[in-house]
Design an enzyme around this catalytic site. Structure first.
Site, mmCIF file in Angstrom:
data_model
loop_
_atom_site.group_PDB
_atom_site.id
_atom_site.type_symbol
_atom_site.label_atom_id
_atom_site.label_comp_id
_atom_site.label_asym_id
_atom_site.label_seq_id
_atom_site.Cartn_x
_atom_site.Cartn_y
_atom_site.Cartn_z
ATOM 1 N N ARG A 128 5.789 -20.151 1.747
ATOM 2 C CA ARG A 128 4.518 -19.755 2.396
ATOM 3 C C ARG A 128 4.522 -18.762 3.347
ATOM 4 O O ARG A 128 3.365 -18.295 3.853
ATOM 5 C CB ARG A 128 4.015 -20.961 2.912
ATOM 6 C CG ARG A 128 3.663 -22.221 1.894
ATOM 7 C CD ARG A 128 3.392 -23.546 2.684
ATOM 8 N NE ARG A 128 2.163 -23.609 3.425
ATOM 9 C CZ ARG A 128 0.963 -24.250 2.775
ATOM 10 N NH1 ARG A 128 1.233 -24.982 1.544
ATOM 11 N NH2 ARG A 128 -0.134 -24.187 3.215
ATOM 12 N N GLU A 139 -2.358 -2.284 -7.469
ATOM 13 C CA GLU A 139 -1.483 -3.501 -7.462
ATOM 14 C C GLU A 139 -0.125 -3.239 -7.242
ATOM 15 O O GLU A 139 0.638 -3.601 -6.379
ATOM 16 C CB GLU A 139 -1.554 -4.427 -8.850
ATOM 17 C CG GLU A 139 -0.495 -5.557 -8.826
ATOM 18 C CD GLU A 139 -0.901 -6.512 -7.710
ATOM 19 O OE1 GLU A 139 -1.570 -6.554 -6.843
ATOM 20 O OE2 GLU A 139 0.165 -7.409 -7.754
ATOM 21 N N ASN A 149 -2.001 -27.254 11.137
ATOM 22 C CA ASN A 149 -2.437 -26.054 10.108
ATOM 23 C C ASN A 149 -3.865 -25.826 10.586
ATOM 24 O O ASN A 149 -4.462 -26.634 10.209
ATOM 25 C CB ASN A 149 -1.993 -26.308 8.680
ATOM 26 C CG ASN A 149 -0.828 -26.433 8.682
ATOM 27 O OD1 ASN A 149 0.436 -26.057 9.445
ATOM 28 N ND2 ASN A 149 -0.418 -26.585 7.308
ATOM 29 N N GLY A 150 -4.158 -24.392 10.622
ATOM 30 C CA GLY A 150 -5.714 -24.171 10.846
ATOM 31 C C GLY A 150 -6.041 -23.591 12.246
ATOM 32 O O GLY A 150 -4.967 -23.240 12.939
ATOM 33 N N CYS A 171 1.301 -21.577 7.732
ATOM 34 C CA CYS A 171 1.739 -22.707 8.340
ATOM 35 C C CYS A 171 1.885 -23.927 7.418
ATOM 36 O O CYS A 171 1.168 -24.058 6.167
ATOM 37 C CB CYS A 171 0.757 -23.330 9.454
ATOM 38 S SG CYS A 171 0.507 -22.066 10.638
ATOM 39 N N LYS A 209 2.383 -4.036 -3.962
ATOM 40 C CA LYS A 209 3.720 -4.743 -4.054
ATOM 41 C C LYS A 209 4.636 -3.986 -3.331
ATOM 42 O O LYS A 209 5.325 -4.511 -2.402
ATOM 43 C CB LYS A 209 4.079 -4.690 -5.519
ATOM 44 C CG LYS A 209 3.615 -5.718 -6.447
ATOM 45 C CD LYS A 209 4.076 -7.180 -6.092
ATOM 46 C CE LYS A 209 2.998 -7.676 -5.165
ATOM 47 N NZ LYS A 209 1.743 -8.530 -5.756
ATOM 48 N N LYS A 216 2.205 -16.862 1.903
ATOM 49 C CA LYS A 216 1.802 -17.479 0.482
ATOM 50 C C LYS A 216 0.487 -17.951 0.215
ATOM 51 O O LYS A 216 -0.092 -17.557 -0.819
ATOM 52 C CB LYS A 216 2.855 -18.307 -0.278
ATOM 53 C CG LYS A 216 2.711 -18.458 -1.630
ATOM 54 C CD LYS A 216 3.168 -17.300 -2.384
ATOM 55 C CE LYS A 216 2.966 -17.319 -3.790
ATOM 56 N NZ LYS A 216 3.190 -16.040 -4.407
ATOM 57 N N GLU A 232 3.863 -4.304 0.684
ATOM 58 C CA GLU A 232 3.942 -5.628 1.207
ATOM 59 C C GLU A 232 5.528 -6.310 1.575
ATOM 60 O O GLU A 232 5.564 -7.073 2.446
ATOM 61 C CB GLU A 232 3.355 -6.932 0.440
ATOM 62 C CG GLU A 232 3.796 -6.948 -0.776
ATOM 63 C CD GLU A 232 2.868 -8.313 -1.488
ATOM 64 O OE1 GLU A 232 2.428 -9.135 -0.844
ATOM 65 O OE2 GLU A 232 2.598 -7.909 -2.721
ATOM 66 N N HIS A 263 -10.393 14.354 -2.381
ATOM 67 C CA HIS A 263 -11.714 14.282 -1.531
ATOM 68 C C HIS A 263 -11.273 13.929 -0.125
ATOM 69 O O HIS A 263 -11.792 13.144 0.426
ATOM 70 C CB HIS A 263 -12.909 13.417 -2.132
ATOM 71 C CG HIS A 263 -13.481 13.881 -3.325
ATOM 72 N ND1 HIS A 263 -14.204 14.946 -3.562
ATOM 73 C CD2 HIS A 263 -13.109 13.707 -4.622
ATOM 74 C CE1 HIS A 263 -14.698 15.328 -4.534
ATOM 75 N NE2 HIS A 263 -14.081 14.508 -5.315
ATOM 76 N N TRP A 322 2.873 -19.696 11.175
ATOM 77 C CA TRP A 322 2.291 -18.390 10.837
ATOM 78 C C TRP A 322 1.555 -18.209 12.114
ATOM 79 O O TRP A 322 0.378 -18.566 12.075
ATOM 80 C CB TRP A 322 1.881 -18.391 9.549
ATOM 81 C CG TRP A 322 1.808 -16.966 9.077
ATOM 82 C CD1 TRP A 322 2.604 -16.095 8.602
ATOM 83 C CD2 TRP A 322 0.343 -16.217 9.321
ATOM 84 N NE1 TRP A 322 1.917 -14.750 8.469
ATOM 85 C CE2 TRP A 322 0.598 -14.937 8.674
ATOM 86 C CE3 TRP A 322 -0.675 -16.278 9.649
ATOM 87 C CZ2 TRP A 322 -0.425 -14.029 8.682
ATOM 88 C CZ3 TRP A 322 -1.677 -15.469 9.875
ATOM 89 C CH2 TRP A 322 -1.616 -14.078 9.127
#
Ligand code: F6R
Length: 604
Positions: A27, A478, A99-100, A2, A482, A599, A485, A501, A73
């Site tokens: 964000r 990584e 926000n929160g 948010c 990428k 973000k 996402e 395995h 968000w």
């Protein structure tokens, strides 16, 4: 996550709020909205679409000199217009963006309902304007203090009262909020990028501060409502960082800034062939370090894995890499000779902040690697090293990861030098190799058409494997993150030796497997593993820096320039970043703002 922007001043709030919301888009959000007061009328617009559709919705709004805007968000309540912010009380007098997370909202909601308040959303936020209405005694400052004293959790609030169009209120606890100071106008924002176009003078609110803004002045009060001095900081950032500069997407621009990022980091910290870190760590402190814990989330945690590899190689100090959301609840074993390293691009990741607070409470020495100056982690840490990535807008981290890797590499060399744990001449050779890196990385960026072609061949796949051993496994992790996402293709980053395995069960005829091979001493083992997956039909792309790599055992090869093996993540991640980028473009998806992601992850 948010974002909040608020305005009071002589100009039209509508366009300033829209511009601020656009700057907060990076964000990550799933809905947005804004509220203004014009000629005593409250106007609220919300949308599940992008900020552009808000612009259309507010076209007929009258000129307004006060307003608050929000990008949401979703946490409490699904993604729908009635859950988007701003929220009002039942009587539409108080307006709030938040926000929160308010942890005790259910009991507060129950109490408010019993008192006759009606709720129109499923959010935790909606209790706040209703609580303000319940306790309002004509003094908004006192009322806000009362309300924040009974809510539990984290918050940053922007608050308006329809009957007080000359006053904007802001308060926060464990969620960032700043006040921006302009000429005949003042601002609030969760992130300074939202207001940088208008002012670079900011005041960072501390927990439980309450700020009251009007057009001419800003007053800040502490939790006892005693006035505080408004400490103004000038932000050293450039609004142009948040422009695409001719690139189609921020992600592509930022990948192309990998080279300059490494150069800037080296130029900033390496002076006359020596690494200069201004740290509150004596040589004795360094000599006494018995173990290092690197704590971070997501991509920053992957940078930490690279740190483990190089620190252990150069210093022989044992390093463990901890996922912050696990570490904070793990009752960690920490002793006074430990060093904790926090890595965070935003400096606002809630789980990483919680771990930092835990480590501080135990009196453990720590160093934080942070990209955003004046962020919470920057302010809370006893030692900070800044990554020189500049503002990163695309949700998927690319140049910030590169900067984190480069900086932790320098930190490893710095430790080894202090500890005399590695041959001095070799160490200075390693540092020289680092200085040569930007040229090699540039060569890789120029190979983009190869990555673009490969991306076409996997754009419609269901699964992609990223495989490697040792340091190559960390690069694979990584690369896999990428791809998944932003393209939403399922991918796994797996230790090559571990594949048999379990995960090898997923290998089918034609399954794409991207194999990293940059570590000479592991080449033979990697070759055997490649044969195992080829035998199961995998279509293998090898990304290698090794001239001796046997090209005939795979379907395709990308040969990268040879670099010092310790630094291979810095160049070998570039093809993976670009492949993820091109696959996503091919699929017609929103590269810079992938679904469900944020973000700056300011909730745990
Ligand atoms: C992935 C990504 C995230 C972040 C993670 C930590 O591309 O960007 O995995 O790395 O959310 O964020 P920071 O570094 O801001 O603490």
């Amino acid at each position: 996550m948010c974002g909040i922007v608020g305005y009071i001043g002589e100009n039209d709030a509508n366009s300033i709020l829209i511009n601020g919301l656009r700057k907060l888009e990076y964000r990550g959000y799933d809905s947005c909205g804004l509220a203004t007061i014009s000629n005593g009328e409250l106007q609220i617009s919300k949308t599940l679409n992008r900020i552009e559709s808000l612009t259309a919705a507010i076209q007929n709004n009258g000129v307004s000199h006060i307003g608050i805007g929000h990008t949401r968000w979703a946490t409490h309540g699904g993604v729908c217009e009635r859950n988007a912010h701003p929220h009002t009380d039942s009587y539409k007098k108080f307006i709030v963006v938040h926000n929160g997370i308010i942890e005790n909202y259910l009991s507060l909601k129950k109490m408010l309902k019993e008192k006759g308040y009606t709720f129109y959303s499923d959010t935790d936020t909606e209790v706040v304007p209703n609580l303000i209405d319940l306790y309002y005694n004509g003094n908004l400052l006192e009322t806000v203090k009362k309300v924040t004293s009974i809510i539990e959790g984290s918050f940053a609030f922007g608050i308006l009262c329809k009957d007080r169009p000359n006053e904007l209120i802001a308060t926060k606890r464990n969620s960032p909020l700043i006040v921006g100071i302009g000429n005949n106008e003042n601002f609030i924002a969760s992130d300074f990028s939202a207001i940088l176009k208008y002012t670079n003078k900011i005041c960072i609110l501390e927990n439980d501060d309450i700020a009251i803004l009007n057009e001419k002045e800003v007053k800040v009060y502490d939790k006892n409502l005693d006035p505080k001095q408004v400490t103004i900081k000038e932000i050293d950032a450039d609004d142009s960082d948040s422009e695409k500069n001719g690139y189609d997407h921020f992600m592509l621009k930022e990948i192309n800034e990998n080279t300059i990022t490494v150069k800037k980091t080296i130029d900033y910290y390496v002076i006359d062939g020596k690494i200069n870190f201004d740290l509150n760590l004596t040589d004795n402190d360094i000599k006494n370090i018995k173990q290092i814990k690197i704590i971070a989330c997501g991509t920053a945690m992957h940078a930490g894995l690279n740190g483990k590899n190089i620190i252990e190689k150069l210093t022989r100090i044992p390093v463990s890499v901890e996922v912050a959301s696990e570490f904070r609840y793990s009752d960690p074993i920490l002793t006074e000779n430990d060093l904790a390293i926090f890595i965070s691009q935003s400096g606002e990741t809630a789980d990483t902040i919680a771990c930092l607070e835990l480590v501080k409470k135990k009196g453990i020495k720590h160093v934080s690697i942070v990209n955003v100056k004046d962020s919470t982690i920057d302010r809370l840490s006893e030692n900070v090293l800044y990554t020189k990535a500049g503002t990163e807008i695309a949700v998927a981290s690319t140049k910030a990861y590169i900067a984190q890797v480069m900086l932790i590499d320098l930190f490893a060399i710095y430790l080894a030098d202090k500890l005399e744990s590695y041959n001095k001449e070799e160490l200075s050779k390693i540092l020289n190799y680092a200085i040569e890196l930007p040229n090699k990385m540039q060569e890789v960026l120029e190979m983009d058409s190869m990555f673009c072609d490969y991306a076409k061949s996997i754009s419609n796949c269901r699964d992609v494997f990223f495989l490697g051993r040792g340091l190559d496994y960390y690069i694979a992790l990584e690369g896999s993150l990428k791809l998944k996402e932003i393209s939403y293709i399922h991918s796994e980053g797996t230790q090559f030796g571990e594949l048999k395995h379990g995960p090898i069960a997923l290998m089918e005829e034609g399954t794409p497997a991207i194999v990293m091979a940059t570590q000479e001493k592991l080449l033979d083992k990697t070759i055997s593993n490649i044969k195992e997956i080829k035998a199961r039909g995998a279509r293998v792309l090898a990304v290698t820096t090794l001239k001796e790599f046997p090209v005939d055992i795979v379907d395709e090869v990308i040969h990268l320039p040879k670099v010092c093996e310790l630094f291979s993540p810095l160049e070998a991640i570039i093809p993976l970043q670009l492949i993820a980028y091109h696959v996503t473009v091919n699929k017609g998806l929103d590269v810079d703002k992938p679904r469900n992601l944020a973000k700056s992850v300011t909730v745990e």
